[in-house]
Enzyme design. Structure first.
Site, PDB file in Angstrom:
ATOM      1  N   ALA A  69       0.742  -1.169   0.087  1.00  7.63           N
ATOM      2  CA  ALA A  69       0.003  -0.083   0.090  1.00  7.63           C
ATOM      3  C   ALA A  69       0.960   0.906  -0.123  1.00  7.63           C
ATOM      4  CB  ALA A  69      -0.734   0.138   1.341  1.00  7.63           C
ATOM      5  N   GLY A 112       0.963  -5.260   1.068  1.00  6.57           N
ATOM      6  CA  GLY A 112      -0.206  -5.503  -0.069  1.00  6.57           C
ATOM      7  C   GLY A 112      -0.129  -6.389  -1.545  1.00  6.57           C
ATOM      8  N   GLU A 115      -0.072  -9.966  -0.918  1.00  6.37           N
ATOM      9  CA  GLU A 115      -0.863  -9.818  -0.469  1.00  6.37           C
ATOM     10  C   GLU A 115      -2.032 -10.497  -1.642  1.00  6.37           C
ATOM     11  OE1 GLU A 115      -1.164  -6.751   2.096  1.00  6.37           O
ATOM     12  OE2 GLU A 115      -2.272  -8.262   4.468  1.00  6.37           O
ATOM     13  N   GLU A 135       4.893  -5.240   7.361  1.00  2.00           N
ATOM     14  CA  GLU A 135       4.205  -4.017   7.764  1.00  2.00           C
ATOM     15  C   GLU A 135       4.616  -3.933   9.003  1.00  2.00           C
ATOM     16  OE1 GLU A 135       2.980  -6.191   6.210  1.00  2.00           O
ATOM     17  OE2 GLU A 135       1.453  -5.483   4.685  1.00  2.00           O
TER      18      GLU A 135
HETATM   19  N1  CO8 Z   1       4.897   3.873  -0.410  1.00  3.11           N
HETATM   20  C1  CO8 Z   1       4.725   4.675  -0.780  1.00  3.11           C
HETATM   21  N2  CO8 Z   1       6.052   5.187  -1.635  1.00  3.11           N
HETATM   22  C2  CO8 Z   1       7.069   3.080  -1.812  1.00  3.11           C
HETATM   23  C3  CO8 Z   1       6.568   2.197  -1.316  1.00  3.11           C
HETATM   24  C4  CO8 Z   1       5.605   2.261  -0.791  1.00  3.11           C
HETATM   25  N3  CO8 Z   1       4.899   1.054   0.030  1.00  3.11           N
HETATM   26  N4  CO8 Z   1       7.144   1.276  -1.433  1.00  3.11           N
HETATM   27  C5  CO8 Z   1       8.124   2.318  -2.036  1.00  3.11           C
HETATM   28  N5  CO8 Z   1       7.797   3.126  -2.445  1.00  3.11           N
HETATM   29  C6  CO8 Z   1       8.771   4.471  -2.996  1.00  3.11           C
HETATM   30  C7  CO8 Z   1      10.543   5.173  -2.337  1.00  3.11           C
HETATM   31  O1  CO8 Z   1       9.543   5.544  -0.727  1.00  3.11           O
HETATM   32  C8  CO8 Z   1      11.395   5.697  -3.364  1.00  3.11           C
HETATM   33  O2  CO8 Z   1      10.579   6.394  -3.839  1.00  3.11           O
HETATM   34  P1  CO8 Z   1      11.392   8.166  -3.734  1.00  3.11           P
HETATM   35  O3  CO8 Z   1      12.162   7.761  -5.290  1.00  3.11           O
HETATM   36  O4  CO8 Z   1      10.072   9.132  -4.121  1.00  3.11           O
HETATM   37  O5  CO8 Z   1      12.094   8.160  -3.015  1.00  3.11           O
HETATM   38  C9  CO8 Z   1      10.621   4.085  -4.394  1.00  3.11           C
HETATM   39  O6  CO8 Z   1       9.208   3.783  -4.195  1.00  3.11           O
HETATM   40  C10 CO8 Z   1      11.846   4.070  -4.449  1.00  3.11           C
HETATM   41  O7  CO8 Z   1      11.639   3.221  -3.514  1.00  3.11           O
HETATM   42  P2  CO8 Z   1      13.123   2.864  -2.707  1.00  3.11           P
HETATM   43  O8  CO8 Z   1      14.175   4.056  -3.285  1.00  3.11           O
HETATM   44  O9  CO8 Z   1      12.729   2.624  -1.435  1.00  3.11           O
HETATM   45  O10 CO8 Z   1      14.161   1.514  -3.431  1.00  3.11           O
HETATM   46  P3  CO8 Z   1      15.099   0.614  -3.168  1.00  3.11           P
HETATM   47  O11 CO8 Z   1      15.064   0.127  -3.742  1.00  3.11           O
HETATM   48  O12 CO8 Z   1      16.058   1.236  -1.696  1.00  3.11           O
HETATM   49  O13 CO8 Z   1      14.427  -0.163  -1.253  1.00  3.11           O
HETATM   50  C11 CO8 Z   1      11.850  -1.496  -0.728  1.00  3.11           C
HETATM   51  C12 CO8 Z   1      12.499  -1.231  -2.041  1.00  3.11           C
HETATM   52  C13 CO8 Z   1      12.641  -2.460  -0.076  1.00  3.11           C
HETATM   53  C14 CO8 Z   1      10.843  -2.281  -1.720  1.00  3.11           C
HETATM   54  C15 CO8 Z   1      11.535  -0.019  -0.034  1.00  3.11           C
HETATM   55  O14 CO8 Z   1      11.365   1.204  -1.307  1.00  3.11           O
HETATM   56  C16 CO8 Z   1      11.021  -0.206   0.908  1.00  3.11           C
HETATM   57  O15 CO8 Z   1      11.085  -1.108   2.181  1.00  3.11           O
HETATM   58  N6  CO8 Z   1       9.159  -0.354   0.407  1.00  3.11           N
HETATM   59  C17 CO8 Z   1       8.100  -0.369   1.648  1.00  3.11           C
HETATM   60  C18 CO8 Z   1       7.531  -1.794   1.938  1.00  3.11           C
HETATM   61  C19 CO8 Z   1       6.350  -1.596   3.020  1.00  3.11           C
HETATM   62  O16 CO8 Z   1       6.374  -1.541   4.225  1.00  3.11           O
HETATM   63  N7  CO8 Z   1       6.020  -2.176   2.020  1.00  3.11           N
HETATM   64  C20 CO8 Z   1       4.120  -2.333   3.255  1.00  3.11           C
HETATM   65  C21 CO8 Z   1       3.142  -1.266   3.264  1.00  3.11           C
HETATM   66  S1  CO8 Z   1       2.270  -2.127   3.734  1.00  3.11           S
HETATM   67  C22 CO8 Z   1       1.156  -2.354   3.044  1.00  3.11           C
HETATM   68  O17 CO8 Z   1       1.431  -2.820   2.180  1.00  3.11           O
HETATM   69  C23 CO8 Z   1      -0.632  -2.948   3.856  1.00  3.11           C
HETATM   70  C24 CO8 Z   1      -1.361  -3.792   2.643  1.00  3.11           C
HETATM   71  C25 CO8 Z   1      -2.989  -3.095   3.302  1.00  3.11           C
HETATM   72  C26 CO8 Z   1      -3.239  -1.831   3.679  1.00  3.11           C
HETATM   73  C27 CO8 Z   1      -4.548  -1.933   3.832  1.00  3.11           C
HETATM   74  C28 CO8 Z   1      -4.969  -0.159   4.329  1.00  3.11           C
HETATM   75  C29 CO8 Z   1      -4.786   0.486   2.987  1.00  3.11           C
END
Ligand code: CO8
Length: 261
Positions: A69, A112, A115, A135
């Site tokens: 998400a 997500g 999922e 998460e």
């Molecule tokens: N949301 C928003 N932006 C994101 C997300 C995300 N989930 N994941 C990555 N991005 C963005 C980063 O902020 C970054 O943006 P910018 O270039 O502007 O800084 C861009 O994508 C590239 O990401 P990274 O620079 O972080 O790339 P890396 O190669 O260093 O890392 C990762 C990749 C490991 C995937 C890292 O981006 C990461 O950890 N992302 C978050 C993953 C995460 O925590 N996901 C779970 C989210 S919660 C969820 O999914 C719950 C679902 C149910 C919700 C129900 C209610 C709505």
């Protein structure tokens, strides 16, 4: 006969009887904001109503299938916002799509994204794929079925470790654990996903939908109820011309010509 349709957050094309939905917000690793969840659901529902679509492949553009998400959209929401919107109910509708869903998981499938893959019917992964439920690392828990579907896919030991630590699983481990059907070299992922989808799409559509429904029922009901439902569904296939055609074609040593598309 590839035909592009208009969405902001995804690309949808169709090749013969297979629709390909490509999540397309690569700058945020295809993270799901409200627009992208509603567009994905709209696209899947449109396919489900379209009798020319008999299997759907879901994949992502760039380095991710989907990184979960959209944290920037979600970060400041209140409990009341989330509950009023019933955030997460969306995935139940994905799971109710009757057309088989093939997930072609490229790169990250986190939160997500993992999922969504779990809500699909056949999961193929590229060697580069990584699965995770991170998460806990951002102060919340899985909300699109992760605590329920992951344990059914890979059992408590591995699911609990992933959910409580946020550890990511590489594609080969995910295959051994039963989260994915097969791992393929990155450059072969889409070709193989299309090949699998084309095989599924080549069969009788009501037979395929019935099989999908019965398999998914195993996650919902006790064994005795599932077996009863399976038998009723099995009997019902004998009302289809396609059952007669399939069995007669076998006996005639020829290919069947399915009528129910
Ligand atoms: N949301 C928003 N932006 C994101 C997300 C995300 N989930 N994941 C990555 N991005 C963005 C980063 O902020 C970054 O943006 P910018 O270039 O502007 O800084 C861009 O994508 C590239 O990401 P990274 O620079 O972080 O790339 P890396 O190669 O260093 O890392 C990762 C990749 C490991 C995937 C890292 O981006 C990461 O950890 N992302 C978050 C993953 C995460 O925590 N996901 C779970 C989210 S919660 C969820 O999914 C719950 C679902 C149910 C919700 C129900 C209610 C709505």
């Amino acid at each position: 006969n590839s035909e592009a349709r208009a969405y902001n957050t995804l690309l949808m094309t169709q090749e013969q009887n297979v629709a390909v939905v490509r999540l397309n917000r690569p700058k945020v690793l295809n993270a799901f904001d409200d627009e992208s969840t509603s567009e994905l659901l709209a696209a899947l529902r449109a396919c489900d109503q379209d009798r020319t679509v008999r299997c759907i492949v879901i994949t992502g553009t760039g380095r991710a299938f989907a990184a979960g998400a959209d944290i920037s959209e979600m970060a400041t929401r209140s409990m009341q916002d989330q509950s009023a919107q019933d955030a997460g109910a969306w995935i139940d509708s994905v799971a109710r799509v009757r057309t088989p869903l093939v997930a072609a998981v490229n790169g990250f499938a986190l939160g997500g994204g993992c999922e969504l893959a779990l809500a699909c019917d056949v999961v193929l992964a590229a060697t580069s794929a990584q699965f995770g439920q991170p998460e806990v690392q951002i102060g919340t828990i899985p909300g699109w079925g992760g605590t329920q579907r992951l344990i059914r896919a890979i059992g408590k030991a591995k699911a609990m470790e992933m959910i409580l630590t946020g550890r990511r699983m590489q594609a080969d481990e995910a295959e051994r654990a039963g989260l994915v059907a097969r791992v393929l070299p990155d450059e072969q992922l889409m070709a193989e996903a299309l090949a699998v989808a084309t095989v599924i799409a080549s069969y009788s559509a009501p037979v395929v939908r019935t099989a999908k429904q019965c398999v998914n029922l195993a996650h919902e009901v006790p064994l005795s109820a599932g077996l009863k439902a399976e038998r009723a569904a099995f009997h019902s296939t004998f009302a289809l011309e396609d059952q007669k055609e399939g069995m007669l074609a076998f006996l005639d040593k020829r290919s069947p010509h399915w009528r129910h598309k």
